[in-house]
Design a protein around this motif. Structure first.
Motif, PDB file in Angstrom:
ATOM      1  N   PRO A  84      -0.109 -13.574  -8.167  1.00 49.88           N
ATOM      2  CA  PRO A  84       1.164 -14.242  -7.849  1.00 49.88           C
ATOM      3  C   PRO A  84       1.276 -15.599  -8.535  1.00 49.88           C
ATOM      4  CG  PRO A  84      -0.042 -13.650  -5.847  1.00 49.88           C
ATOM      5  CD  PRO A  84      -0.937 -13.341  -6.990  1.00 49.88           C
ATOM      6  N   ALA A  85       2.457 -15.850  -9.109  1.00 52.86           N
ATOM      7  CA  ALA A  85       2.685 -17.137  -9.770  1.00 52.86           C
ATOM      8  C   ALA A  85       3.143 -18.125  -8.704  1.00 52.86           C
ATOM      9  CB  ALA A  85       3.748 -16.974 -10.854  1.00 52.86           C
ATOM     10  N   LEU A  86       2.229 -18.998  -8.292  1.00 53.27           N
ATOM     11  CA  LEU A  86       2.529 -19.952  -7.215  1.00 53.27           C
ATOM     12  C   LEU A  86       2.213 -21.367  -7.678  1.00 53.27           C
ATOM     13  CD1 LEU A  86       0.702 -17.962  -4.403  1.00 53.27           C
ATOM     14  CD2 LEU A  86       3.154 -17.976  -4.802  1.00 53.27           C
ATOM     15  N   TYR A  87       2.967 -22.299  -7.153  1.00 56.77           N
ATOM     16  CA  TYR A  87       2.702 -23.706  -7.489  1.00 56.77           C
ATOM     17  C   TYR A  87       1.752 -24.275  -6.447  1.00 56.77           C
ATOM     18  CZ  TYR A  87       6.252 -23.010 -10.920  1.00 56.77           C
ATOM     19  OH  TYR A  87       6.940 -22.520 -12.009  1.00 56.77           O
ATOM     20  N   ASP A  88       0.522 -24.479  -6.878  1.00 58.85           N
ATOM     21  CA  ASP A  88      -0.551 -24.895  -5.976  1.00 58.85           C
ATOM     22  C   ASP A  88      -0.312 -26.239  -5.296  1.00 58.85           C
ATOM     23  OD1 ASP A  88      -1.789 -22.615  -6.656  1.00 58.85           O
ATOM     24  OD2 ASP A  88      -3.579 -23.516  -7.536  1.00 58.85           O
ATOM     25  N   HIS A  89       0.374 -27.142  -5.993  1.00 60.52           N
ATOM     26  CA  HIS A  89       0.559 -28.487  -5.427  1.00 60.52           C
ATOM     27  C   HIS A  89       1.723 -28.535  -4.443  1.00 60.52           C
ATOM     28  CE1 HIS A  89       3.420 -28.464  -8.735  1.00 60.52           C
ATOM     29  NE2 HIS A  89       3.974 -29.568  -8.280  1.00 60.52           N
ATOM     30  N   ALA A  92       3.817 -23.432   0.921  1.00 58.93           N
ATOM     31  CA  ALA A  92       4.356 -22.065   0.888  1.00 58.93           C
ATOM     32  C   ALA A  92       5.878 -22.116   1.010  1.00 58.93           C
ATOM     33  CB  ALA A  92       3.753 -21.262   2.032  1.00 58.93           C
ATOM     34  N   LEU A  93       6.348 -22.965   1.909  1.00 60.78           N
ATOM     35  CA  LEU A  93       7.789 -23.098   2.148  1.00 60.78           C
ATOM     36  C   LEU A  93       8.512 -23.614   0.895  1.00 60.78           C
ATOM     37  CD1 LEU A  93       9.949 -22.890   4.407  1.00 60.78           C
ATOM     38  CD2 LEU A  93       9.541 -25.292   4.880  1.00 60.78           C
ATOM     39  N   GLN A  94       7.920 -24.606   0.242  1.00 59.35           N
ATOM     40  CA  GLN A  94       8.543 -25.158  -0.971  1.00 59.35           C
ATOM     41  C   GLN A  94       8.609 -24.106  -2.075  1.00 59.35           C
ATOM     42  OE1 GLN A  94       5.911 -28.562  -1.369  1.00 59.35           O
ATOM     43  NE2 GLN A  94       7.591 -29.970  -0.950  1.00 59.35           N
ATOM     44  N   ASN A  95       7.556 -23.291  -2.201  1.00 53.36           N
ATOM     45  CA  ASN A  95       7.550 -22.219  -3.196  1.00 53.36           C
ATOM     46  C   ASN A  95       8.687 -21.237  -2.915  1.00 53.36           C
ATOM     47  OD1 ASN A  95       5.182 -21.819  -5.307  1.00 53.36           O
ATOM     48  ND2 ASN A  95       4.372 -23.003  -3.597  1.00 53.36           N
ATOM     49  N   LEU A  96       8.864 -20.896  -1.653  1.00 47.28           N
ATOM     50  CA  LEU A  96       9.922 -19.945  -1.284  1.00 47.28           C
ATOM     51  C   LEU A  96      11.310 -20.558  -1.469  1.00 47.28           C
ATOM     52  CD1 LEU A  96       8.186 -18.410   1.822  1.00 47.28           C
ATOM     53  CD2 LEU A  96       9.096 -17.073  -0.066  1.00 47.28           C
ATOM     54  N   LYS A  97      11.436 -21.842  -1.140  1.00 44.24           N
ATOM     55  CA  LYS A  97      12.741 -22.507  -1.279  1.00 44.24           C
ATOM     56  C   LYS A  97      13.173 -22.546  -2.743  1.00 44.24           C
ATOM     57  CE  LYS A  97      13.575 -25.258   2.759  1.00 44.24           C
ATOM     58  NZ  LYS A  97      13.691 -26.553   3.377  1.00 44.24           N
ATOM     59  N   MET A  98      12.198 -22.754  -3.624  1.00 42.33           N
ATOM     60  CA  MET A  98      12.526 -22.792  -5.053  1.00 42.33           C
ATOM     61  C   MET A  98      13.077 -21.445  -5.509  1.00 42.33           C
ATOM     62  SD  MET A  98      10.025 -25.192  -7.204  1.00 42.33           S
ATOM     63  CE  MET A  98       8.558 -24.235  -7.045  1.00 42.33           C
ATOM     64  N   ALA A  99      12.436 -20.384  -5.062  1.00 41.96           N
ATOM     65  CA  ALA A  99      12.911 -19.046  -5.447  1.00 41.96           C
ATOM     66  C   ALA A  99      14.282 -18.771  -4.832  1.00 41.96           C
ATOM     67  CB  ALA A  99      11.905 -18.001  -4.998  1.00 41.96           C
ATOM     68  N   ALA A 100      14.469 -19.224  -3.582  1.00 41.32           N
ATOM     69  CA  ALA A 100      15.715 -18.950  -2.851  1.00 41.32           C
ATOM     70  C   ALA A 100      16.942 -19.568  -3.529  1.00 41.32           C
ATOM     71  CB  ALA A 100      15.598 -19.472  -1.427  1.00 41.32           C
ATOM     72  N   ARG A 101      16.734 -20.672  -4.249  1.00 34.86           N
ATOM     73  CA  ARG A 101      17.874 -21.367  -4.873  1.00 34.86           C
ATOM     74  C   ARG A 101      18.620 -20.489  -5.875  1.00 34.86           C
ATOM     75  NH1 ARG A 101      14.379 -26.339  -5.150  1.00 34.86           N
ATOM     76  NH2 ARG A 101      14.965 -27.424  -3.251  1.00 34.86           N
ATOM     77  N   PHE A 102      17.959 -19.460  -6.381  1.00 31.93           N
ATOM     78  CA  PHE A 102      18.603 -18.613  -7.389  1.00 31.93           C
ATOM     79  C   PHE A 102      19.497 -17.528  -6.789  1.00 31.93           C
ATOM     80  CE2 PHE A 102      14.882 -20.137  -9.848  1.00 31.93           C
ATOM     81  CZ  PHE A 102      15.571 -20.705 -10.909  1.00 31.93           C
ATOM     82  N   TYR A 103      19.452 -17.365  -5.476  1.00 33.91           N
ATOM     83  CA  TYR A 103      20.226 -16.279  -4.862  1.00 33.91           C
ATOM     84  C   TYR A 103      21.222 -16.857  -3.873  1.00 33.91           C
ATOM     85  CZ  TYR A 103      16.141 -13.913  -6.718  1.00 33.91           C
ATOM     86  OH  TYR A 103      15.143 -13.482  -7.546  1.00 33.91           O
ATOM     87  N   LYS A 104      22.436 -16.270  -3.890  1.00 31.21           N
ATOM     88  CA  LYS A 104      23.503 -16.792  -3.036  1.00 31.21           C
ATOM     89  C   LYS A 104      23.217 -16.626  -1.542  1.00 31.21           C
ATOM     90  CE  LYS A 104      27.662 -17.090  -5.760  1.00 31.21           C
ATOM     91  NZ  LYS A 104      28.746 -16.323  -6.327  1.00 31.21           N
ATOM     92  N   LYS A 127      -0.397 -26.426   1.785  1.00 29.71           N
ATOM     93  CA  LYS A 127      -0.340 -26.355   0.324  1.00 29.71           C
ATOM     94  C   LYS A 127      -0.990 -25.053  -0.152  1.00 29.71           C
ATOM     95  CE  LYS A 127       0.463 -30.899  -1.242  1.00 29.71           C
ATOM     96  NZ  LYS A 127      -0.004 -32.114  -1.818  1.00 29.71           N
ATOM     97  N   VAL A 128      -0.433 -24.470  -1.182  1.00 29.65           N
ATOM     98  CA  VAL A 128      -0.921 -23.187  -1.705  1.00 29.65           C
ATOM     99  C   VAL A 128      -2.369 -23.315  -2.208  1.00 29.65           C
ATOM    100  CG1 VAL A 128      -0.516 -21.449  -3.498  1.00 29.65           C
ATOM    101  CG2 VAL A 128       1.399 -22.387  -2.230  1.00 29.65           C
ATOM    102  N   SER A 129      -2.729 -24.525  -2.651  1.00 24.59           N
ATOM    103  CA  SER A 129      -4.099 -24.724  -3.171  1.00 24.59           C
ATOM    104  C   SER A 129      -5.159 -24.443  -2.109  1.00 24.59           C
ATOM    105  CB  SER A 129      -4.258 -26.139  -3.710  1.00 24.59           C
ATOM    106  OG  SER A 129      -3.923 -27.076  -2.712  1.00 24.59           O
ATOM    107  N   THR A 130      -4.778 -24.477  -0.821  1.00 25.39           N
ATOM    108  CA  THR A 130      -5.763 -24.247   0.244  1.00 25.39           C
ATOM    109  C   THR A 130      -5.823 -22.760   0.643  1.00 25.39           C
ATOM    110  OG1 THR A 130      -4.128 -24.621   1.999  1.00 25.39           O
ATOM    111  CG2 THR A 130      -5.330 -26.551   1.213  1.00 25.39           C
ATOM    112  N   PHE A 131      -5.001 -21.914   0.016  1.00 28.00           N
ATOM    113  CA  PHE A 131      -4.915 -20.506   0.420  1.00 28.00           C
ATOM    114  C   PHE A 131      -6.027 -19.653  -0.183  1.00 28.00           C
ATOM    115  CE2 PHE A 131      -0.010 -20.389   1.214  1.00 28.00           C
ATOM    116  CZ  PHE A 131      -0.181 -21.289   2.240  1.00 28.00           C
ATOM    117  N   SER A 132      -6.406 -18.626   0.578  1.00 31.85           N
ATOM    118  CA  SER A 132      -7.364 -17.645   0.062  1.00 31.85           C
ATOM    119  C   SER A 132      -6.610 -16.671  -0.845  1.00 31.85           C
ATOM    120  CB  SER A 132      -7.985 -16.877   1.222  1.00 31.85           C
ATOM    121  OG  SER A 132      -6.998 -16.066   1.833  1.00 31.85           O
ATOM    122  N   LEU A 133      -7.353 -15.815  -1.527  1.00 32.64           N
ATOM    123  CA  LEU A 133      -6.750 -14.836  -2.440  1.00 32.64           C
ATOM    124  C   LEU A 133      -5.753 -13.938  -1.698  1.00 32.64           C
ATOM    125  CD1 LEU A 133      -6.959 -13.810  -5.394  1.00 32.64           C
ATOM    126  CD2 LEU A 133      -8.682 -12.202  -4.610  1.00 32.64           C
TER     127      LEU A 133
END
Lengths: 241, 252
Positions: A84-89, A92-104, A127-133
């Motif tokens: 998965p292409a995730l922004y470690d810094h 999880a919520l911020q990663n999802l919010k970024m993706a959500a901006r592209f859909y109405k 933060k995603v950097s603390t997540f396991s695989l």
């Protein structure tokens, strides 16, 4: 048809890749792409998602030429390709919010829904950097499901997941298909595909060997694994001759 | 347009989520404070020694060259490296490439985010130096403040060109360290060349970082202004088009 591939080819400079891949996926169908490492599964998926430029052939998603009109085609698509292409810094919520901006229609309610679906609500502000695989894989799945896509592309989605996680992926796939989505899923694990796919495509050395319905496969062989091995051995013998 | 704006908001969110960018703004403000503090000490010392008055408190106009020539280019290089090279190397670009947005829009939004950061940085420096001047220095007139504001706004154009150049280099770099090295080295070379070949100062885009000086006060003749505008437009078009095409063909 939700997905139509017509002679899709992507050949890299080293001569590897995938050649003349053609198949179609209707709503509610789950196509399992089965093949050994380096057979061209990921390349095919990347070409569909626009991550690589096809050498030739066409990709149509919901009738839209995905190569010529990437933006329109991707509105109907959710992908999880390779890790998965995730922004470690970011969380999880911020990663999802970024993706959500592209859909109405994707709002905070839908974000909460997918976080609940992948059992990650507790970690939404971590933060995603603390997540396991496994957690990363779950978040990757949430990102793919976020827009309730008509086409779901999952490349080895069970990677890094425990037994519960693998069962969960199966549920996600069957649920999406039952709601009318077409799912393209790849795996090394034949039994995983057998349990959730309605069709299977066997890909070997960049060539599509066959696309068959699961009933058709199981009427010819005791399991998908046996069918796969038989197809691969037949191809090897043909090539040696 | 909606996808471009969504992409811009994402790139901006990614940039400011990294603490170092906030730290650099604080460093910028501290430089202004330190500069002002030192000038107070020096002027106090001068008054006691010789009885003459000197005022070295930074004004928006005296602070601009320092930030414009050194810190802001460095931050622009860091921004494009993070948003282009590092994302590519970490395989994170896929997260955005699989979304409903054309690649050129994604590329443009990265440049917009870096430029917005540079504008924010300049705005902070402007406000800080203006406030310090009102407190410690001579009171700046409304006209002086307006001209300074115009100068700050004008610098955004050459900074946009510098961002487009940096993004083009960042697309070719395979690691963040290599990209930063290439960018810093090329920037130093581009700044050093006019010393040896003065004729280049009219052609190289880095010389235009100081172009605000040409627009304030007495304006140059229309022919020279047109010549400058054509060069600036040419560089912007070339760098953006080349970068956009390269980004469009890149495979992840």
């Amino acid at each position: 048809m939700i997905l139509e591939l017509d002679n899709l080819s992507k050949v890299y400079k080293n001569g590897r890749g995938a050649e003349d891949i053609s198949f179609a996926l209707a709503p509610g169908e789950v196509l399992g792409l089965l093949g050994p490492n380096g057979s061209g599964k990921t390349t095919t998926m990347k070409a569909i998602a626009g991550l690589v430029q096809p050498t030739r052939g066409t990709v149509r998603i919901c009738g839209i030429d995905a190569v010529k009109n990437h933006e329109a085609a991707m509105k109907h698509t959710g992908c999880l390709i390779e890790a998965p292409a995730l922004y470690d810094h970011m969380t999880a919520l911020q990663n999802l919010k970024m993706a959500a901006r592209f859909y109405k229609g994707v709002d905070n309610g839908r974000i909460d829904e997918v976080l609940h679906l992948v059992d990650m609500e507790k970690y939404r502000k971590d933060k995603v950097s603390t997540f396991s695989l496994g957690m990363r894989q779950r978040l990757g799945l949430a990102l793919a499901l976020l827009s309730e896509p008509e086409l779901l592309i999952l490349d080895e989605p069970a990677n890094g997941l425990d037994i519960e996680g693998m069962i969960y992926v199966r549920e996600v796939v069957t649920n999406a298909a039952s709601k009318g989505a077409a799912v393209l899923i790849s795996s090394h694990l034949a039994h995983e595909i057998e349990q959730c796919a309605t069709k299977a495509a066997i890909i070997y050395s960049g060539k599509l060997l066959c696309v068959e319905s699961m009933e058709g496969i199981l009427s010819q062989s005791p399991s998908l694994e046996d069918f796969f091995l038989a197809q691969v051995s037949k191809t090897r013998i043909e090539r040696m001759e | 347009m909606a996808s471009l704006m969504a992409s811009f908001r994402n790139e901006w969110a990614k940039l400011i989520a990294r603490k170092k960018y906030l730290v650099f703004i604080i460093i910028g403000l501290l430089i202004c404070l330190l500069w002002s503090g030192l000038s107070q000490i020096i002027s106090g010392f001068a008054r006691t020694q010789g009885g003459f008055n000197i005022n070295l408190t930074p004004t928006p106009m005296t602070a601009l060259p320092l930030f414009l020539q050194i810190l802001i280019p460095f931050l622009i290089f860091m921004g494009v490296t993070d948003l282009i090279t590092v994302e590519g190397a970490d395989n994170n670009l896929k997260a955005m490439l699989c979304r409903p947005v054309e690649r050129w829009k994604l590329y443009a939004s990265k440049l917009m985010a870096v430029l917005t950061y540079a504008a924010l940085y300049l705005a902070c420096v402007f406000v800080m130096t203006a406030v310090l001047n009102q407190v410690f220095g001579k009171q700046l007139s409304a006209n002086e403040l307006f001209m300074a504001l115009v100068s700050y706004a004008l610098t955004l154009i050459p900074l946009a060109i510098l961002s487009a150049y940096a993004a083009l280099v960042a697309l070719m770099g395979r690691s963040g360290t290599l990209t930063m090295f290439l960018l810093l080295l090329s920037y130093m070379l581009l700044n050093a060349l006019p010393f040896f070949f003065p004729v280049l100062s009219e052609i190289l885009f880095t010389s235009y970082l100081r172009w605000y000086r040409l627009w304030i006060g007495a304006l140059p003749n229309p022919g020279k202004m047109l010549h400058m505008l054509l060069i600036v437009t040419g560089y912007a078009t070339t760098f953006f088009t080349a970068g956009s095409l390269l980004f469009d063909r890149k495979e992840y």
